[in-house]
Every structure is written in structure tokens, then in C-alpha cells.
Design an enzyme around this catalytic site. Structure first.
Site, PDB file in Angstrom:
ATOM      1  N   ASN A  20       0.875  -1.180   0.000  1.00 58.28           N
ATOM      2  CA  ASN A  20       0.000   0.000   0.000  1.00 58.28           C
ATOM      3  C   ASN A  20       0.903   1.217   0.000  1.00 58.28           C
ATOM      4  O   ASN A  20       1.522   1.537   1.013  1.00 58.28           O
ATOM      5  CB  ASN A  20      -0.899  -0.012   1.255  1.00 58.28           C
ATOM      6  CG  ASN A  20      -1.697   1.276   1.380  1.00 58.28           C
ATOM      7  OD1 ASN A  20      -1.903   1.991   0.393  1.00 58.28           O
ATOM      8  ND2 ASN A  20      -2.163   1.585   2.590  1.00 58.28           N
ATOM      9  N   TRP A  21       0.961   1.868  -1.150  1.00 62.96           N
ATOM     10  CA  TRP A  21       1.911   2.978  -1.292  1.00 62.96           C
ATOM     11  C   TRP A  21       1.428   4.292  -0.686  1.00 62.96           C
ATOM     12  O   TRP A  21       2.169   5.264  -0.654  1.00 62.96           O
ATOM     13  CB  TRP A  21       2.236   3.186  -2.784  1.00 62.96           C
ATOM     14  CG  TRP A  21       3.239   2.201  -3.309  1.00 62.96           C
ATOM     15  CD1 TRP A  21       3.837   1.178  -2.622  1.00 62.96           C
ATOM     16  CD2 TRP A  21       3.771   2.156  -4.640  1.00 62.96           C
ATOM     17  NE1 TRP A  21       4.714   0.506  -3.440  1.00 62.96           N
ATOM     18  CE2 TRP A  21       4.690   1.084  -4.689  1.00 62.96           C
ATOM     19  CE3 TRP A  21       3.563   2.915  -5.793  1.00 62.96           C
ATOM     20  CZ2 TRP A  21       5.402   0.762  -5.846  1.00 62.96           C
ATOM     21  CZ3 TRP A  21       4.263   2.594  -6.946  1.00 62.96           C
ATOM     22  CH2 TRP A  21       5.174   1.527  -6.974  1.00 62.96           C
ATOM     23  N   LYS A  22       0.167   4.340  -0.301  1.00 61.92           N
ATOM     24  CA  LYS A  22      -0.385   5.597   0.238  1.00 61.92           C
ATOM     25  C   LYS A  22      -0.084   6.737  -0.754  1.00 61.92           C
ATOM     26  O   LYS A  22      -0.134   6.510  -1.961  1.00 61.92           O
ATOM     27  CB  LYS A  22       0.166   5.887   1.638  1.00 61.92           C
ATOM     28  CG  LYS A  22       0.107   4.646   2.533  1.00 61.92           C
ATOM     29  CD  LYS A  22       0.339   4.941   3.973  1.00 61.92           C
ATOM     30  CE  LYS A  22       0.420   3.629   4.739  1.00 61.92           C
ATOM     31  NZ  LYS A  22       0.119   3.756   6.132  1.00 61.92           N
ATOM     32  N   HIS A 107      -9.568   1.543   4.856  1.00 59.79           N
ATOM     33  CA  HIS A 107      -8.281   1.691   5.549  1.00 59.79           C
ATOM     34  C   HIS A 107      -8.469   2.663   6.724  1.00 59.79           C
ATOM     35  O   HIS A 107      -9.221   3.632   6.625  1.00 59.79           O
ATOM     36  CB  HIS A 107      -7.219   2.210   4.581  1.00 59.79           C
ATOM     37  CG  HIS A 107      -5.831   2.120   5.140  1.00 59.79           C
ATOM     38  ND1 HIS A 107      -5.337   3.039   6.045  1.00 59.79           N
ATOM     39  CD2 HIS A 107      -4.843   1.212   4.949  1.00 59.79           C
ATOM     40  CE1 HIS A 107      -4.098   2.690   6.369  1.00 59.79           C
ATOM     41  NE2 HIS A 107      -3.776   1.591   5.726  1.00 59.79           N
ATOM     42  N   GLU A 109      -6.744   4.999   7.800  1.00 63.46           N
ATOM     43  CA  GLU A 109      -6.464   6.408   7.498  1.00 63.46           C
ATOM     44  C   GLU A 109      -7.680   7.063   6.839  1.00 63.46           C
ATOM     45  O   GLU A 109      -7.969   8.234   7.065  1.00 63.46           O
ATOM     46  CB  GLU A 109      -5.213   6.513   6.615  1.00 63.46           C
ATOM     47  CG  GLU A 109      -3.950   6.256   7.428  1.00 63.46           C
ATOM     48  CD  GLU A 109      -2.774   5.708   6.638  1.00 63.46           C
ATOM     49  OE1 GLU A 109      -2.778   5.776   5.404  1.00 63.46           O
ATOM     50  OE2 GLU A 109      -1.837   5.188   7.288  1.00 63.46           O
ATOM     51  N   GLU A 179      -5.982  -5.008  10.444  1.00 65.29           N
ATOM     52  CA  GLU A 179      -4.939  -4.007  10.663  1.00 65.29           C
ATOM     53  C   GLU A 179      -5.190  -3.286  11.981  1.00 65.29           C
ATOM     54  O   GLU A 179      -5.923  -2.284  12.012  1.00 65.29           O
ATOM     55  CB  GLU A 179      -4.955  -2.976   9.530  1.00 65.29           C
ATOM     56  CG  GLU A 179      -4.708  -3.556   8.160  1.00 65.29           C
ATOM     57  CD  GLU A 179      -3.970  -2.570   7.283  1.00 65.29           C
ATOM     58  OE1 GLU A 179      -2.876  -2.909   6.834  1.00 65.29           O
ATOM     59  OE2 GLU A 179      -4.463  -1.449   7.080  1.00 65.29           O
ATOM     60  N   GLY A 185       2.129   1.916  10.912  1.00 64.88           N
ATOM     61  CA  GLY A 185       3.126   2.985  10.821  1.00 64.88           C
ATOM     62  C   GLY A 185       3.786   3.317  12.147  1.00 64.88           C
ATOM     63  O   GLY A 185       4.341   4.404  12.318  1.00 64.88           O
ATOM     64  N   SER A 225       3.014  -2.428  10.453  1.00 67.19           N
ATOM     65  CA  SER A 225       4.467  -2.500  10.731  1.00 67.19           C
ATOM     66  C   SER A 225       5.089  -3.836  10.343  1.00 67.19           C
ATOM     67  O   SER A 225       5.939  -4.364  11.064  1.00 67.19           O
ATOM     68  CB  SER A 225       4.756  -2.178  12.205  1.00 67.19           C
ATOM     69  OG  SER A 225       4.359  -0.854  12.496  1.00 67.19           O
ATOM     70  N   GLY A 246       2.687  -1.221   4.296  1.00 64.68           N
ATOM     71  CA  GLY A 246       2.790   0.192   3.932  1.00 64.68           C
ATOM     72  C   GLY A 246       4.238   0.572   3.685  1.00 64.68           C
ATOM     73  O   GLY A 246       4.799   0.336   2.612  1.00 64.68           O
ATOM     74  N   GLY A 247       4.887   1.124   4.707  1.00 64.26           N
ATOM     75  CA  GLY A 247       6.250   1.654   4.579  1.00 64.26           C
ATOM     76  C   GLY A 247       7.231   0.731   3.889  1.00 64.26           C
ATOM     77  O   GLY A 247       7.990   1.154   3.012  1.00 64.26           O
TER      78      GLY A 247
HETATM   79  C1  PEP Z   1      -0.852   0.186   5.917  1.00 66.55           C
HETATM   80  O1  PEP Z   1      -0.674   1.216   5.300  1.00 66.55           O
HETATM   81  O2  PEP Z   1      -1.892  -0.431   5.769  1.00 66.55           O
HETATM   82  C2  PEP Z   1       0.195  -0.286   6.826  1.00 66.55           C
HETATM   83  C3  PEP Z   1       0.006  -1.441   7.421  1.00 66.55           C
HETATM   84  O3  PEP Z   1       1.314   0.496   6.985  1.00 66.55           O
HETATM   85  P1  PEP Z   1       2.712   0.069   7.686  1.00 66.55           P
HETATM   86  O4  PEP Z   1       3.116  -1.246   7.087  1.00 66.55           O
HETATM   87  O5  PEP Z   1       3.645   1.171   7.338  1.00 66.55           O
HETATM   88  O6  PEP Z   1       2.443  -0.065   9.152  1.00 66.55           O
END
Ligand code: PEP
Length: 281
Positions: A20-22, A107, A109, A179, A185, A225, A246-247
Site C-alpha cells: 500500500n503505497w499511500k 483503511h 487512514e 490491521e 506505521g 508494521s 505500507g512503509g
Molecule cells: C498500511 O498502510 O496499511 C500499513 C500497514 O502500513 P505500515 O506497514 O507502514 O504499518
């Protein structure tokens, strides 16, 4: 509650590694990423999905087709209407036309920053299914809700309301992503045991919603994470069928290392990546 160790062997379900590149990566850097990743993952045994910014969907889908790659491109959000006066929004059919095959919905966010509620997310899930996009529905509790012992109640409510009025035969096409909000994050991932417990709870509740056969077929991903060093331990859990990242998905090197962890997961050899069958709506 039972641990879930008696569940259907998780490797009977495909493994999904989803980035997930956001709001990161321009068209140019998206294509550079693909250029680096495509040759590395040709033999991958998991399904590789990338949820990218709207502007990158068309160029990336074209590049993937030209290179005959197994990577699947999707979006991170969409509106529930088929079209209309919704300035700044995007419709499922527009995403499909651009080359998207799936969409992340609900999500945390979007829920927290853009005030999306379960009813709105439910309408989006239905639209995605109707218009040919595979939804990845995200659910999860806050740290306060976990501290208060409310986790299962929150998950149950999100599942009930976000999947309301979706027939069992369509549920199979939904990917679920657990999640926990406290893990996104934060560099504080859920332990594999905590994640497994919640995944198992979700699968048992999905069985109440759509029957055990459907629940056993549904893939439940973990997000929060995920890094190279915790990916394998998470995938070892019987009810964890993939990872939403994500990251650590922003670099082709790191993302590929996590994909390799999925390949190292025992029994995966039998589950060949096959983007043609990834979306059978
Ligand atoms: C996400 O964006 O859904 C996510 C899980 O981010 P991260 O892996 O950075 O915690």
C-alpha cells in the site's frame, strides 16, 4: 477461544503480499520500482498486489502487460456511486478501465482522516464487487479498544456492518485485512500470536456470516508494521494468509525481500502466483 491451530491448513489458501503505497511515488518512480521488481518476482509463488496512487495505475498496468508480469495493480480507495457529481472522487469503472484489479477499502487512514463509516464502506464494497474490482476490506481496533477488552466486539461490528447484505457466494471474492490501528506505521507490529488470535476470531465470525466453507476459503491478511524480519513469523500462523504492507513496500528491494519470505513459507510451492485467477468476480 481456540487458538486456530486446528483450522484448515493455511497453505490451502493462496498467500497475498500487498503493498500500500499511500501518497508516495510519482509515475516516474512507480515505473522505476516496477523495472526493478518485475525480473525479481517472475517465479514468485505468492500473489503480488500493489495499491498505488491513481495517477500510477494506468502507466503501471500498461508496463505490467507489456512485460507479461505476474504483479497485480490496484487502487487505495474509490467512491460507491457508479458516477455522479462528486468532485474529486473516482468510480470503480474508471479504475477498472485504467487497469486496476482490486481496491483497498476502509483503511484506518480513510476512516480517521476522512470520516468514512462502516455504512459508506459497505456501499463501496458492494460497488467494487458489482463493477469487477476485488475489494480488500480493512478492519482493526484502536489501542484504547484493545486495552478495554473490546477488540472482538469492534471487529464483529466492523465485519457485520461492512459486509452487510453481501451474499455468501460474493463474500469469497473479498480479501479481508486485519490491521490493528496501533500497529500501523508505528514500528509496533502485533505479535504473531496476537494477530493469529484476531484472525481466527474473524474467520469464526465470517463462518457465522457466510458459512464455514466460505470462511475457510477467504484470505485474511495482516497489516501493521510488517518488515522483512517479522514477515515469516506472521505468515507461519495458520489463519494469516498474507500481508498488507505500507512503509516497507515503498522500496523494491525491501518489498522483494518480504516476497521471498512468503516463498520460504513451507508448503507454498503448491500455490503458484496466478494473476489471471486472482480476480474471479
Ligand atoms: C498500511 O498502510 O496499511 C500499513 C500497514 O502500513 P505500515 O506497514 O507502514 O504499518
Amino acid at each position: 477461544m481456540e487458538s486456530g491451530k486446528e483450522s484448515m491448513a493455511s497453505r490451502e489458501r493462496p498467500i497475498y503480499i500487498v503493498g500500500n503505497w499511500k501518497m508516495y511515488h510519482t509515475i516516474q518512480t512507480s515505473l522505476e520500482f516496477l523495472n526493478e521488481l518485475i525480473p525479481k518476482v517472475r517465479e514468485a509463488v505468492c500473489r503480488i498486489y500493489l495499491a498505488v496512487p491513481f495517477t500510477s495505475i494506468g502507466p503501471m498496468a500498461k508496463d505490467i502487460e507489456e512485460n507479461d508480469s505476474n504483479i497485480v495493480i490496484g487502487a487505495q480507495n474509490m467512491h460507491n456511486a457508479s458516477e455522479g457529481a462528486f468532485t474529486g472522487e473516482i468510480a470503480a469503472k474508471m479504475l477498472v478501465e485504467a487497469g486496476a484489479e482490486f481496491v483497498i477499502l476502509g483503511h484506518s487512514e480513510r476512516r480517521r482522516l476522512f470520516h468514512e463509516d462502516n455504512a459508506f464502506i459497505n456501499a463501496k464494497v458492494k460497488r467494487a464487487l458489482t463493477d469487477g474490482l476485488q475489494p480488500i476490506l480493512c478492519i482493526g481496533e484502536t489501542s484504547q479498544e484493545r486495552e478495554d477488552g473490546m477488540t472482538n466486539e469492534v471487529l464483529k461490528r466492523q465485519l457485520t456492518e461492512c459486509l452487510d447484505d453481501i451474499p455468501a457466494e460474493q463474500l469469497e471474492n473479498v480479501l479481508l485485512s486485519y490491521e490493528p490501528i496501533w500497529a500501523i506505521g508505528t514500528d509496533k507490529p502485533a505479535t504473531p500470536e496476537i494477530a493469529q488470535e484476531s484472525h481466527h476470531f474473524c474467520r469464526e465470525f465470517l463462518a457465522e456470516l457466510g458459512g464455514k466453507e466460505v470462511a475457510d476459503k477467504m484470505s485474511i491478511l495482516y497489516g501493521g508494521s510488517v518488515k522483512v524480519d517479522n514477515a515469516k513469523a506472521l505468515l507461519d500462523q495458520p489463519d494469516i494468509d498474507g500481508l498488507l504492507i505500507g512503509g516497507a513496500s515503498l522500496s523494491a528491494v525491501t518489498f522483494n525481500e518480504i516476497i521471498s519470505k512468503a516463498a520460504a513459507e513451507s508448503g507454498l510451492e503448491d500455490v503458484k502466483a496466478d494473476s489471471d485467477t486472482a480476480v474471479e468476480l
